[in-house]
Design an enzyme around this catalytic site. Structure first.
Site, PDB file in Angstrom:
ATOM      1  N   HIS A  49     -26.938 -28.273   1.471  1.00 16.39           N
ATOM      2  CA  HIS A  49     -25.566 -27.930   1.062  1.00 16.39           C
ATOM      3  C   HIS A  49     -25.483 -27.612  -0.423  1.00 16.39           C
ATOM      4  O   HIS A  49     -24.403 -27.659  -1.003  1.00 16.39           O
ATOM      5  CB  HIS A  49     -24.605 -29.076   1.389  1.00 16.39           C
ATOM      6  CG  HIS A  49     -24.294 -29.201   2.841  1.00 16.39           C
ATOM      7  ND1 HIS A  49     -25.222 -29.602   3.767  1.00 16.39           N
ATOM      8  CD2 HIS A  49     -23.154 -28.955   3.545  1.00 16.39           C
ATOM      9  CE1 HIS A  49     -24.654 -29.623   4.977  1.00 16.39           C
ATOM     10  NE2 HIS A  49     -23.418 -29.223   4.867  1.00 16.39           N
TER      11      HIS A  49
ATOM     12  N   GLU B 119     -20.636 -19.265  12.796  1.00 17.67           N
ATOM     13  CA  GLU B 119     -20.658 -18.360  11.632  1.00 17.67           C
ATOM     14  C   GLU B 119     -21.143 -16.954  11.965  1.00 17.67           C
ATOM     15  O   GLU B 119     -20.544 -15.969  11.550  1.00 17.67           O
ATOM     16  CB  GLU B 119     -21.530 -18.937  10.510  1.00 17.67           C
ATOM     17  CG  GLU B 119     -20.858 -20.043   9.700  1.00 17.67           C
ATOM     18  CD  GLU B 119     -21.055 -21.409  10.318  1.00 17.67           C
ATOM     19  OE1 GLU B 119     -21.827 -21.531  11.303  1.00 17.67           O
ATOM     20  OE2 GLU B 119     -20.433 -22.387   9.833  1.00 17.67           O
TER      21      GLU B 119
END
Lengths: 328, 327
Positions: A130, A61
């Site tokens: 998450h 990322e």
């Protein structure tokens, strides 16, 4: 004329239309090409635009966010997909220090037309790492625009605006909304303005301000308040979190004199806190009750079904807040 | 004389000497202005490392892009940016290349393809890969040069960028300017391996170690790397071993290394003095030619300092400009 499409299709159509129009627009991220998108948002793009413009990245990322920013400095218009915004924390330095600040640090020379998009907030039973809302994180930073669409119309019109915008834009989607259908105007030139909220329903007794999926609770609560308590609720969909449409919020508050905010994120220094502060500064004398915030609880997201439910905002919590500010 | 020295003309030799000397004098004046309180905050000087950037730049074309970290004054001068604008940025004035809003570590030039000037160690490396990505996307023949220090070579995102650059055969030249100290920590105390260039191999990137105190060697290695990249073979990594004479920044007393070590480098390995000795011998450069260059650089620096002192501070209204385009 409008057609019913899902939020997922609206996002895909927005990207495809802008990619047809402008060859400098490309999509990059994990599983966006051959897998057709981890949540199938980029379905069909590889087939239409090829692997030069629909780029599968390694799981990296910080690397691909930075690479996208560099490509943006060079004049391309990257759309960087985070599989979810939870993973954008790996890349947040590139988003803020490189994308958001460089225009200022370069005295206006070096803009970066980039969109960071992907699902934000809470999905379902995926636990603390998450399930987090990044709205207030990104909205905090000058040099960024931050958008959080609710329905398919928002998704399409605002994503197209984000891609066309010469500035870095953080575009916070919601996984649980992807499959829902809403009417969207037909044609390939439907664009919504960034920085303008939408009044979803007009009302005169109390205002509720929300964005993204929690707007559902606001709309349902408005029905209940009307049916059970005869209270007319004005519902504002923020659409953009930075720049915030303070004008629309204040105008509504001056009419209703009562306001509740609803968001999934944590209460501390959240979007609701900012709205409350704006109201204190601009419309203190119009308040007939304190502004109340309905938010996610101030805890990491639990996994257990019963605890997860308790940690999230819901319609009942919004109704309770509305009753409180209406003194009913 | 190295093999590549034969490929440069006397005019080239004089130019490279002048370019290096300008950087040295510029940095010396920066230190003075810092001491006088005219420059604030962080200020990282490039003295001792001049042959690296001048040698690499000598094999680039104007279309190639350069990006580096915060020890960036030398890179900007080598890219042809106006030293007046760079110095006025150091003094935080309206005439600075970032209108006084960037400072020593944050300067950019679209015109000269210089993409910063970045203050976060290692963050410029994915950005540099992105510049190369855009060049490939646009099917241009240009390449990007990304400089980093030996300290940055330990940041994870550097390797994320190496991986993607190699995977996608991006036209990217990565350069580790190994001046042997990441602030106060030597390579020996921070790296699991003594040589940093070996880290390219794990990504299939051809890599080489070069003596950065010798402009001819830097130029030769850079030329080879650039030829590889322009042939479409993907990225290349150079570890260029160099030495900074001054502290990490102006506030660094430098207690982590001995005075003898620094003096030995200055006396025996100075890149400018070494280069001068070679060109006097091999290119029959005369004393009067050297003097002419020194005078020219001195005059330029006089003008530069004058400009940086006299340029006004930015207008107060500049506080709120350049945050977003179109607002």
């Amino acid at each position: 004329m409008s057609q019913m499409i899902t939020v997922r299709e609206a996002l895909r159509d927005a990207m495809a239309e802008e990619m047809r129009k402008d060859p400098s627009v490309f999509v990059m991220g994990e599983e966006v090409a051959e897998y057709q998108g981890a949540y199938k948002v980029t379905q069909g793009l590889l087939q239409e635009f090829g692997s030069t413009r629909v780029v599968d990245t390694p799981i990296t990322e910080m690397g691909f966010a930075g690479l996208g920013v560099g490509a943006g400095f060079m004049g391309l218009r990257p759309i960087v997909e985070f599989m979810t915004f939870n993973f954008s924390m790996q890349a947040i330095d590139q988003i803020i220090n490189s994308a958001a600040k460089t225009l200022y640090m370069s005295g206006g020379q070096m803009g970066c037309p980039i969109v960071f998009r992907g699902p934000n907030g809470v999905a379902s039973r995926v636990g603390a790492q998450h399930s987090q809302c990044y709205a207030s994180w990104y909205a905090h930073c000058p040099g960024l625009k931050v958008i959080a669409p609710y329905d398919a119309e928002d998704a399409k019109g605002l994503l197209k605006a984000a891609i066309r915008d010469p500035n870095p834009v953080v575009f916070l989607e919601n996984e649980l909304m992807y499959g829902r259908s809403f009417p969207v105007p037909e044609g390939d030139d439907f664009v919504l303005p960034i920085g303008k909220a939408k009044i979803m329903r007009e009302g005169s007794d109390v205002t509720v301000v929300s964005f993204s999926k929690p707007l559902d609770y606001a709309l349902q609560a408005a029905d209940i308040m009307q049916e059970q308590f005869g209270k007319s609720v004005e519902v504002i969909n923020l659409r953009t979190l930075r720049p915030l449409d303070t004008e629309t919020i204040i105008k509504s508050l001056k009419k209703t004199n009562r306001l509740v905010t609803v968001e999934e994120g944590w209460p501390y220094a959240g979007i609701g806190s900012e709205i409350a502060a704006q109201i204190m500064e601009h419309a203190f004398d119009y308040l007939d009750a304190p502004v109340l915030r309905v938010t996610g609880e101030d805890v990491p997201m639990p996994y257990a079904a019963n605890l997860e439910k308790l940690a999230l905002p819901n319609t009942e919590k919004v109704v309770n807040a509305l009753k409180k500010v209406c003194y009913v | 004389m190295t093999q590549f020295a034969t490929a440069i003309t006397k005019a080239d030799a004089l130019k490279f000497y002048e370019d290096m000397l300008l950087i040295r004098r510029f940095e010396e004046r920066s230190a003075q202005l810092y001491g006088m309180g005219l420059i604030g905050g962080f200020c990282h000087l490039y003295i001792g490392q001049e042959a690296v950037v001048v040698g690499v730049q000598s094999v680039l074309t104007p279309e190639d892009a350069v990006i580096t970290a915060y020890r960036d004054h030398g890179h900007m001068l080598a890219c042809g940016m106006d030293p007046k604008g760079v110095m006025a940025e150091l003094t935080g004035r309206a005439g600075g290349v970032s209108k006084g809003k960037g400072g020593s570590m944050h300067m950019f030039s679209r015109e000269k393809n210089f993409y910063g000037g970045h203050g976060i160690v290692g963050a410029q490396v994915p950005l540099g890969a992105g510049l190369a990505f855009a060049m490939k996307y646009k099917q241009s023949n240009a390449l990007s040069v990304t400089y980093m220090g030996d300290g940055a070579a330990h940041q994870g995102q550097v390797y994320e960028a190496f991986n993607m650059a190699s995977l996608w055969k991006l036209p990217a030249l990565f350069i580790i300017e190994n001046n042997q100290y990441a602030m106060g920590t030597s390579v020996a105390r921070s790296s699991s391996v003594p040589d940093l260039y070996v880290r390219g191999a794990g990504f299939g990137i051809p890599s080489k170690q070069v003596d950065g105190m010798d402009l001819f060697k830097v130029r030769e290695a850079a030329a080879e790397a650039v030829a590889h990249i322009r042939a479409g073979k993907g990225p290349y990594l150079l570890e260029i071993k160099t030495y900074r004479y001054r502290g990490h920044s102006m506030s660094d007393p430098g207690n982590y290394r001995s005075k003898d070590e620094v003096e030995a480098m200055k006396t025996n390995h100075d890149p400018i003095q070494n280069f001068l000795a070679i060109i006097q011998k091999d290119y029959t450069v005369t004393e009067s030619e050297i003097e002419a260059i020194e005078t020219r650089v001195k005059d330029v620096m006089k003008e530069v300092v004058e400009f940086a002192k006299s340029s006004p501070e930015p207008e107060v209204s500049e506080l709120y400009t350049d945050i977003l385009i179109g607002e």
